[in-house]
Scaffold this motif. Structure first.
Motif, PDB file in Angstrom:
ATOM      1  N   UNK A 178       0.860  -1.186   0.000  1.00 50.35           N
ATOM      2  CA  UNK A 178       0.000   0.000   0.000  1.00 50.35           C
ATOM      3  C   UNK A 178       0.894   1.232   0.000  1.00 50.35           C
ATOM      4  N   UNK A 179       0.327   2.367  -0.351  1.00 48.64           N
ATOM      5  CA  UNK A 179       1.040   3.639  -0.253  1.00 48.64           C
ATOM      6  C   UNK A 179       0.093   4.653   0.361  1.00 48.64           C
ATOM      7  N   UNK A 180       0.594   5.482   1.236  1.00 50.01           N
ATOM      8  CA  UNK A 180      -0.263   6.470   1.855  1.00 50.01           C
ATOM      9  C   UNK A 180       0.363   7.092   3.089  1.00 50.01           C
ATOM     10  N   UNK A 181      -0.450   7.852   3.795  1.00 45.10           N
ATOM     11  CA  UNK A 181      -0.037   8.532   5.027  1.00 45.10           C
ATOM     12  C   UNK A 181      -0.644   7.801   6.227  1.00 45.10           C
ATOM     13  N   UNK A 182       0.201   7.321   7.129  1.00 46.22           N
ATOM     14  CA  UNK A 182      -0.299   6.683   8.341  1.00 46.22           C
ATOM     15  C   UNK A 182      -0.935   7.742   9.225  1.00 46.22           C
ATOM     16  N   UNK A 183      -2.186   7.547   9.586  1.00 42.18           N
ATOM     17  CA  UNK A 183      -2.886   8.526  10.422  1.00 42.18           C
ATOM     18  C   UNK A 183      -3.148   8.024  11.838  1.00 42.18           C
ATOM     19  N   UNK A 184      -3.094   6.710  12.029  1.00 43.86           N
ATOM     20  CA  UNK A 184      -3.331   6.190  13.383  1.00 43.86           C
ATOM     21  C   UNK A 184      -2.737   4.791  13.495  1.00 43.86           C
ATOM     22  N   UNK A 185      -2.110   4.524  14.638  1.00 48.90           N
ATOM     23  CA  UNK A 185      -1.629   3.186  14.953  1.00 48.90           C
ATOM     24  C   UNK A 185      -1.784   2.989  16.448  1.00 48.90           C
ATOM     25  N   UNK A 186      -2.506   1.950  16.828  1.00 47.77           N
ATOM     26  CA  UNK A 186      -2.692   1.662  18.248  1.00 47.77           C
ATOM     27  C   UNK A 186      -2.799   0.156  18.430  1.00 47.77           C
ATOM     28  N   UNK A 187      -2.632  -0.272  19.683  1.00 45.66           N
ATOM     29  CA  UNK A 187      -2.757  -1.686  19.980  1.00 45.66           C
ATOM     30  C   UNK A 187      -1.498  -2.259  20.580  1.00 45.66           C
ATOM     31  N   UNK A 188      -1.331  -3.572  20.419  1.00 42.88           N
ATOM     32  CA  UNK A 188      -0.217  -4.301  21.010  1.00 42.88           C
ATOM     33  C   UNK A 188      -0.009  -5.591  20.226  1.00 42.88           C
ATOM     34  N   UNK A 189       0.950  -6.385  20.638  1.00 40.69           N
ATOM     35  CA  UNK A 189       1.268  -7.629  19.964  1.00 40.69           C
ATOM     36  C   UNK A 189       0.013  -8.458  19.711  1.00 40.69           C
ATOM     37  N   UNK A 190      -0.232  -8.759  18.445  1.00 40.75           N
ATOM     38  CA  UNK A 190      -1.394  -9.551  18.064  1.00 40.75           C
ATOM     39  C   UNK A 190      -2.659  -8.751  17.864  1.00 40.75           C
ATOM     40  N   UNK A 191      -2.636  -7.443  18.140  1.00 37.35           N
ATOM     41  CA  UNK A 191      -3.880  -6.661  18.059  1.00 37.35           C
ATOM     42  C   UNK A 191      -3.604  -5.202  17.707  1.00 37.35           C
TER      43      UNK A 191
END
Length: 456
Positions: A178-191
Motif C-alpha cells: 500500500x502507499x499512503x499517510x499513516x494517520x493512526x496506529x494503536x494496539x499491542x502484539x497480536x492486536x
C-alpha cells in the motif's frame, strides 16, 4: 531440596561445609545443606547432576547460570527425570556475584543468602494476560527500505508494506503493498489497528507494474515507486491513457481511508508512531539504525504463537481518587505511566449504579514497572507479582541468612533483571582477571521476575 554447587574449575574458594551450616541456620528459608563441592559439574561431573535430576524432591538448585541451557537439556535427556513443570530446576549465580571477587574467601554469608533465596517457593500465581499472534506483519517506511525488509521477513511472516515515502518497489509482487499517510496506529502484539489515507492517483492494488505509465509520462513524474509525483506532473494525463486497461490511475479518485489489523509492526520511519517511553510489545521502531533493523529482522519471526504474561497490577476502584465524588481528584498514575496503559474512564459516570468513573489499566500494555503504585496516594493501585508478602519474605531470607551466617553490615542493591544483572556479570568477570579490583560485599537476589527490581 537438593543443592549442587561447583567452583568452576577451582576458580572459586567455596567452602561446602561452611555453606551447608549457613544454609541450615537460615531463619526463613527451607534451606537444605550442600553435600558435595563439584569442580566441573557441567563437564566431567555431569553425571552427578543427572543423578540429582532423577532424585525425588520438590526442586533442584544448581549454583550456575552460565550453563543453564546445558543443564536443562541434560535433564530432558535423563531417563526418569521429572519434567520441569513437575520438578523445577532453579539456577543461581554465585560466581559473578561474589565467588570471583577479591574477598571471595570471606563471602560465605553472602553466597549462603543467595542459595537460601533460590530455595524459596515461587510466589503465588496471579492472573495471566495472553497475546495471540499469527504473524501478520506491517512494515512502514520509504518504499525501497520497506521492500527490502519485507523481502527478508516474508520468508517467515505474512507481510504487508505501507510505503510512506519515495523509493523503488520490486518488479515482482511478493507481498501486499500500500502507499499512503499513516494517520493512526494503536494496539499491542497480536492486536494492532493501523489506519492510513491513500490519496495518490495510482492505486497500488490495481497497478500491474507493467511500467507503461513510466514510459508515457513526459515529465518523469512516475518512477519505479509507482506513485505520481504531483509536484512534477503537468496534467497531460498520458499515464491515464496508458493504464486504460488496468484502470489503476484515476486523478478524480477521492482520498480513501484504509483500516486493517496486524499482529506485528516494523516502523522504519525517522519518527516513531508511539510517543510513550516504552512502546507496545510487537512494535519495533528502527529510526534508520541498521543494527536495530537487523535485530528486528531476526527477532520478529519468533513472535508468532500465544504468549502469556502476569497481570502485574491490582486495582481497587473504591479507593481510587480519580473522579471520586464525580470530581477529578488525581491523575498521578496516568501522568507517570511509561507505556500509556492507564486512561481515564470518567465518561462512564452514571452509566451504572454507583459508578462515578475512575481509571482503566490495559494489561496488554502494562510493562510492570510499578511506577503507578509508587505515586498512587490512596493505594488503589498496587503491584501484585510478587506481592508485598512474597517480596518481604525474599528480603527477610536474604538478610536473615546473611546475618545468621555471620555477615555484618549488609548492603542491599536494587537492580533490574536485564541491564542491571548484565552489569553485575561484567563486574564479576572483571574481578576474576583483575585481582586488584575492589570487591563489594553485597547480597544479591537473582529475581525470576524480569519486571521486578532485584537485590544485589
Amino acid at each position: 531440596m537438593k543443592t549442587l554447587i561447583c567452583d568452576c574449575n577451582r576458580t572459586m574458594p567455596l567452602d561446602a561445609s561452611a555453606l551447608s551450616r549457613a544454609l541450615q541456620s537460615s531463619p526463613t528459608a527451607r534451606a537444605d545443606g550442600v553435600e558435595t563441592l563439584h569442580h566441573t559439574l557441567c563437564r566431567r561431573e555431569a553425571g552427578a547432576f543427572q543423578r540429582a535430576a532423577r532424585d525425588e524432591g520438590e526442586a533442584l538448585v544448581v549454583a550456575c547460570t552460565q550453563e543453564q541451557r546445558l543443564f536443562a537439556e541434560l535433564a530432558a535427556a535423563t531417563e526418569g527425570a521429572p519434567a520441569p513443570d513437575v520438578r523445577p530446576i532453579r539456577f543461581v549465580n554465585l560466581r559473578e556475584r561474589g565467588g570471583w571477587s577479591k574477598d571471595a574467601a570471606q563471602a560465605t554469608p553472602k553466597l549462603a543468602a543467595l542459595l537460601a533465596l533460590a530455595q524459596l517457593p515461587d510466589p503465588a500465581p496471579v492472573p495471566q494476560v495472553s497475546y495471540r499472534s499469527a504473524g501478520r506483519t506491517l512494515v512502514i517506511g520509504p518504499a525501497t527500505a520497506a521492500s527490502a525488509a519485507a523481502e527478508v521477513l516474508s520468508a517467515a511472516l505474512d507481510v504487508s508494506v505501507l510505503a510512506t515515502g519515495p523509493g523503488e518497489l520490486p518488479q515482482q509482487r511478493g507481498w501486499t503493498t500500500h502507499a499512503g499517510r499513516l494517520t493512526r496506529l494503536q494496539g499491542w502484539l497480536g492486536a494492532f489497528e493501523a489506519e492510513w489515507v491513500q490519496d495518490n492517483p495510482i492505486d497500488l492494488e490495481l497497478c500491474t507494474r507493467c511500467n507503461a505509465c513510466i514510459a508515457a509520462c513526459p515529465e518523469g513524474a512516475i518512477d519505479f515507486g509507482y506513485q505520481v509525483d504531483l509536484a512534477r506532473c503537468g496534467s497531460h494525463r498520458d499515464c491515464v491513457q496508458a493504464c486504460e486497461a488496468a484502470g489503476a490511475i484515476d486523478f478524480q479518485r477521492e482520498p480513501l481511508t484504509v483500516r486493517e489489523r496486524f499482529d506485528l509492526v516494523l516502523d522504519l520511519r525517522p519518527a516513531p508512531a508511539f510517543s510513550q517511553h516504552q512502546p507496545p510489545q510487537g512494535y519495533v521502531h528502527t529510526g534508520g539504525d541498521e543494527r536495530r533493523l537487523q535485530t528486528a529482522l531476526r527477532e520478529l519471526p519468533g513472535l508468532v504463537g500465544t504468549f502469556d504474561k502476569p497481570t502485574f497490577f491490582r486495582y481497587e476502584p473504591r479507593l481510587c481518587a480519580h473522579t471520586r465524588n464525580e470530581r477529578v481528584g488525581c491523575t498521578a498514575c496516568i501522568d507517570v505511566c511509561s507505556t500509556s496503559a492507564i486512561r481515564s474512564d470518567a465518561t462512564l459516570k452514571g452509566k451504572a449504579p454507583g459508578r462515578h468513573g475512575g481509571i482503566v489499566v490495559e494489561p496488554h500494555l502494562c510493562a510492570g514497572c510499578g511506577a503507578c503504585s509508587t505515586v498512587c496516594p490512596s493505594g488503589a493501585l498496587s503491584f501484585q507479582t510478587p506481592g508485598p508478602a512474597d517480596q518481604g519474605r525474599r528480603l527477610r531470607t536474604l538478610l536473615g541468612t546473611y546475618a545468621a551466617a555471620g555477615g555484618r553490615d549488609a548492603v542491599l542493591l536494587l537492580h533490574s533483571e536485564g541491564a542491571g544483572a548484565r552489569l553485575l556479570d561484567e563486574l564479576g568477570r572483571a574481578a576474576r582477571v583483575d585481582p586488584d579490583r575492589k570487591s563489594t560485599r553485597l547480597n544479591s537476589s537473582h529475581s525470576q521476575q524480569s519486571r521486578m527490581p532485584s537485590s544485589a
